[in-house]
Design an enzyme around this catalytic site. Structure first.
Site, PDB file in Angstrom:
ATOM      1  CB  CYS A   2      -0.945   0.184   1.260  1.00 20.66           C
ATOM      2  SG  CYS A   2      -0.050  -0.053   2.692  1.00 20.66           S
ATOM      3  NE  ARG A  52      -5.818  -4.776   2.402  1.00 20.08           N
ATOM      4  CZ  ARG A  52      -6.733  -5.812   2.947  1.00 20.08           C
ATOM      5  NH1 ARG A  52      -7.975  -5.289   3.141  1.00 20.08           N
ATOM      6  NH2 ARG A  52      -6.312  -6.855   2.960  1.00 20.08           N
ATOM      7  CG  ASN A  76       4.401   0.570   1.596  1.00 19.99           C
ATOM      8  OD1 ASN A  76       3.895  -0.350   0.777  1.00 19.99           O
ATOM      9  ND2 ASN A  76       5.376   1.451   1.057  1.00 19.99           N
ATOM     10  N   GLY A  77       4.123  -3.016   2.739  1.00 16.97           N
ATOM     11  CA  GLY A  77       5.028  -3.995   2.498  1.00 16.97           C
ATOM     12  C   GLY A  77       4.346  -4.987   2.449  1.00 16.97           C
ATOM     13  CB  ILE A 294      10.662  -3.822 -22.351  1.00 19.18           C
ATOM     14  CG1 ILE A 294       9.428  -3.512 -21.458  1.00 19.18           C
ATOM     15  CG2 ILE A 294      10.483  -2.695 -23.272  1.00 19.18           C
ATOM     16  CD1 ILE A 294       7.763  -3.411 -22.302  1.00 19.18           C
ATOM     17  CB  SER A 367      11.904  -6.800 -10.369  1.00 24.50           C
ATOM     18  OG  SER A 367      13.039  -6.139 -10.795  1.00 24.50           O
TER      19      SER A 367
END
Length: 634
Positions: A2, A52, A76-77, A294, A367
């Site tokens: 969030c 959220r 957050n996390g 990409i 990632s």
């Protein structure tokens, strides 16, 4: 996952509507739900807000702010090992009304206090208000995957996941810090704890702040330090033992990052880092992982064909998007909104677009950032050691002194070579200081301090960064490991992690970093240097592991950076952007630059002279940012 925002206002002047504006400025980070709460304290009014993005426990039970006894939390996390911590707390007598990791943090803090952070495997930034102690704790994860900004001035502390939230508070003063601007010009990002604004800071990774509401006193504590592991004695183990242990840690870390109640995918470039994630996770899975790449029509920049081969070999559900200058132009003017602090990494465009691609299929994407910093993937490590340790000490002193008397613009032939004056100054500085750490600092600069001084109208102080004072490394630590420790605390956190967090969150996608599990770096930091770079082969140990999953012939090719063909686009479709934003009129609006040197730089670049595009890009990005966030400031 969030966005969080709020305040501790000792003047007690902030309204609920301001809190809502601060919080809703982060709606892109959390489009699924919102929570706002004003708490009255004898010393200050408190605002806690959260947007959220529902990933774990999609029900309303995971809503924040969350309370337990005297504690209130916004977060957050993700805490990936929350289930095992939850079981430990249940055995200790705690009960749970949700299946969220948020409740685990809250009740874990109730039991263990600040020490609870040592139990977490994850990425996080959280705020805990303790009404019994009149105390606030603001904490950020070890590597700095999740951001946290704060502003402290005139008896008010503002905080948020992104700077744009702070703009919504009437007390926030948008004063550009020219010292930070100089750092930005040099590195293309602003190293922590500094930000572009005065009185505004990034909470450093692996730190927590304590704010006493009774005294207004703020203290900062480092709870974990990567340098402690580099300072440990080098492990005396065989190559095979090291490979086996690293592989075991990678498997554990990667599997933890698959914990979610929504679909998970991953970015795949075809390089060793992202291939390791895809290969390990796809093995023994019957369902196909979704992978995203990409590509470009400009072959010199295009990794997509290699990524497609890897995906085909592994059997993933692969998605690719070949982007053009038109696609780049579409995202170009969104960059100041996405990156609300000046940020000029040359891969911001493809990172934003691959995030957009992934968000059409999944809610979480992995990632592979951190692989180069942990396993020694960058050539700058080799260069920094070669430029210093391969040249006798007395010769470095001699060269550094002699070079200070020679103007590189007056050296025939060389003065016509690409970016020669800048490279000349870098080598002069390297040989004056004569250490690999100094060499990496100067190699990392796109614009030297001396050039920044020419471009900037106002004089500035040289802020210290983690390039100079990242940690205390013992004399026994070899040069490569010293460079890795510094890079972990500079380029990784303030460039790469910023890039991915803002790009993914801009489209409501949670980005996870499986190579940054702290257990991996704690072990790899203690490995001998020859397992990281051997016979000029970077990332040696990681490559041995990947070759167990993917044939070497599919992987063996020169390393390609994940960048967009800006050098091509700038001289074609985006040429007018340079002419407009680096014009005298636009530079006057900013009022921070010496117009002449900046306009000469852009003119030389567009005329095809041997000027690096990154210098132009840095200043252009700042101009775009300034127009978005400061042009109409009071």
């Amino acid at each position: 996952m969030c966005g969080i925002a709020g305040f501790f206002d000792f003047n007690k002047n902030t309204s609920a509507s301001v809190l809502q504006k601060m919080t809703d400025a982060l709606i892109h980070r959390g489009p699924n739900d919102a929570g706002y709460e004003i708490i009255d304290n004898p010393y200050a009014s408190i605002g806690l807000g959260q947007r959220r993005l529902s990933i774990i426990d999609l029900s309303a039970n995971g809503r924040q702010p969350m309370h337990f006894e005297n504690l209130s939390l916004i977060f957050n996390g993700e805490i990936y090992n929350y289930n095992s911590i939850r079981e430990e707390l249940i055995k200790a007598g705690y009960s749970f009304h949700s299946t969220s990791d948020t409740e685990v943090i809250l009740k874990g803090y109730h039991k263990w206090g600040d020490a609870v952070v040592n139990k977490f495997i994850g990425m996080f930034a959280y705020i805990i208000y303790d009404s019994a102690k009149n105390e606030v704790t603001i904490c950020r994860d070890r590597a700095g995957v999740k951001p946290l900004y704060y502003y402290w001035n005139n008896n008010i502390l503002l905080f948020a996941s992104e700077l744009k939230s702070l703009h919504q508070h009437p007390s926030f003063q948008k004063e550009v810090d020219v010292n930070s601007l100089s750092l930005f010009l040099q590195y293309s990002y602003i190293p922590a704890p500094h930000t572009i604004f005065k009185n505004t800071f990034k909470l450093k990774p692996a730190h927590y702040l304590k704010l006493s509401l009774a005294t207004k006193n703020i203290t900062e504590t480092r709870y974990w330090d990567v340098c402690n592991y580099y300072n440990k004695p080098t492990l005396d183990i065989s190559e095979q033992e090291a490979i086996d242990e690293v592989e075991k840690l990678l498997i554990s870390s990667y599997e933890y990052r698959m914990v979610a109640d929504v679909p998970v995918g991953l970015f795949l470039s075809g390089g060793y880092d992202s291939t390791s994630v895809a290969a390990i996770l796809q093995k023994n899975r019957t369902e196909k992982l979704k992978t995203f790449t990409i590509g470009y029509k400009e072959a010199a920049f295009n990794e997509a064909p290699e990524a497609k081969k890897i995906a085909a070999y592994l059997g993933t559900d692969h998605h690719e998007w070949y982007i053009t200058a038109a696609d780049a132009a579409d995202v170009f003017h969104k960059l100041p909104e996405i990156y609300d602090e000046p940020f000029a990494d040359n891969s911001v465009v493809p990172t934003a677009l691959v995030s957009k691609l992934a968000s059409q299929h999944v809610k979480v994407s992995l990632s592979a950032d951190g692989g180069d910093e942990v396993f020694a993937g960058y050539n700058k490590f080799n260069q920094s050691i070669r430029y210093t340790e391969s040249v006798p000490y007395f010769m470095q002193s001699l060269f550094g002194n002699v070079m200070s008397y020679i103007n590189p613009e007056h050296i025939p032939y060389f003065n016509r070579q690409y970016n020669f004056a800048t490279r000349y100054k870098k080598m002069q500085n390297i040989w004056k200081e004569k250490t690999p750490a100094a060499a990496m600092k100067y190699i990392s600069q796109y614009i030297t301090e001396e050039e920044a001084d020419v471009f900037l109208k106002h004089k500035y102080e040289g802020y210290k960064t983690n390039f100079e004072s990242g940690c205390k490394l013992s004399g026994d630590v070899n040069s490569l490991n010293k460079l890795l420790a510094i890079d972990y605390q500079t380029f990784l956190v303030d460039n790469n992690l910023v890039k991915v967090d803002r790009a993914t969150m801009s489209v409501g996608l949670e980005g996870r970093e499986p190579m940054l599990d702290h257990r991996i770096i704690e072990f790899v930091a203690q490995l001998p240097a020859h397992l990281k770079i051997r016979n000029h082969t970077n990332k040696y140990i990681l490559k041995q592991i990947v070759h167990k999953y993917v044939p070497k012939e599919l992987m063996d090719r020169p390393k390609m950076p994940f960048i967009a063909p800006l050098t091509v686009w700038f001289k074609d479709e985006l040429k007018e952007k340079i002419n407009y934003y680096l014009s005298e009129e636009k530079l006057n609006e900013t009022g921070l630059f010496n117009n002449g040197p900046v306009m000469k730089l852009s003119k030389d670049y567009l005329q095809g002279k041997r000027v690096t595009y990154q210098k132009v890009w840095n200043i252009l990005v700042f101009q775009l940012w300034y127009e978005k966030w400061c042009k109409n400031a009071a």
